[in-house]
Design an enzyme around this catalytic site. Sequence first.
Site, PDB file in Angstrom:
ATOM      1  N   HIS A  15     -12.047  -2.729   0.089  1.00 27.46           N
ATOM      2  CA  HIS A  15     -11.955  -3.066  -1.339  1.00 27.46           C
ATOM      3  C   HIS A  15     -13.315  -3.487  -1.890  1.00 27.46           C
ATOM      4  O   HIS A  15     -13.711  -3.063  -2.976  1.00 27.46           O
ATOM      5  CB  HIS A  15     -10.927  -4.180  -1.562  1.00 27.46           C
ATOM      6  N   LYS A  39       1.864  -7.242   1.523  1.00 19.69           N
ATOM      7  CA  LYS A  39       2.855  -8.311   1.701  1.00 19.69           C
ATOM      8  C   LYS A  39       2.316  -9.606   1.120  1.00 19.69           C
ATOM      9  O   LYS A  39       1.105  -9.817   1.061  1.00 19.69           O
ATOM     10  CB  LYS A  39       3.253  -8.482   3.167  1.00 19.69           C
TER      11      LYS A  39
END
Length: 179
Positions: free
Chosen positions: A37, A99
């Site tokens: 990222h 999650k």
Amino acid sequence: MNLKLETPLSTHETKKLQVGDTVYLSGKIFTARDSAHKRIVEEGAPVNLKGEVIFHAGPIIRKLDDHYEMVAVGPTTSTRMNPYEPQVIRMGIGAIVGKGGMDEATSKALQETGTAYLTAVGGCAALYVKSVKKIRSVNWLDLGVPEAMWELEVHEFGPLIVTMDSQGRNLYDEVKKEA
């Protein structure tokens, strides 16, 4: 509602997703953790992310003579991507799989772009790998196997639960308020 979606996803499809929907994905998805990222934000993505799905996962991969084989792949905690995710979302991704949910800045980016956050169940890496038909490619292997950006071909990858939608609903926040 149970939905079977093909990637790349359209904004028309993702804007319809609502908290509580169950989703199964077919097509391609990309794994990306915090190092990937960071690099996407700093250097740009190595692939066109328009409508694509980013899976917060660090897969276990076996290198064979002429290809890679996925041994297991399960979700990692998404909050680690909070510093970068709003910018990545604005690059046009279709959905995020992870999650634990994400922060308010990410929620706002989901609303601005019509994107959704889908939760994969932790501890189900052996289940999810059964939906991976092949590894199509890998980018940024210099980051290490778990941090590299793996392009996976999947069939009915799931079940995934919509826990943050483009209407601003966040199942994690709703559960906290009820507790």
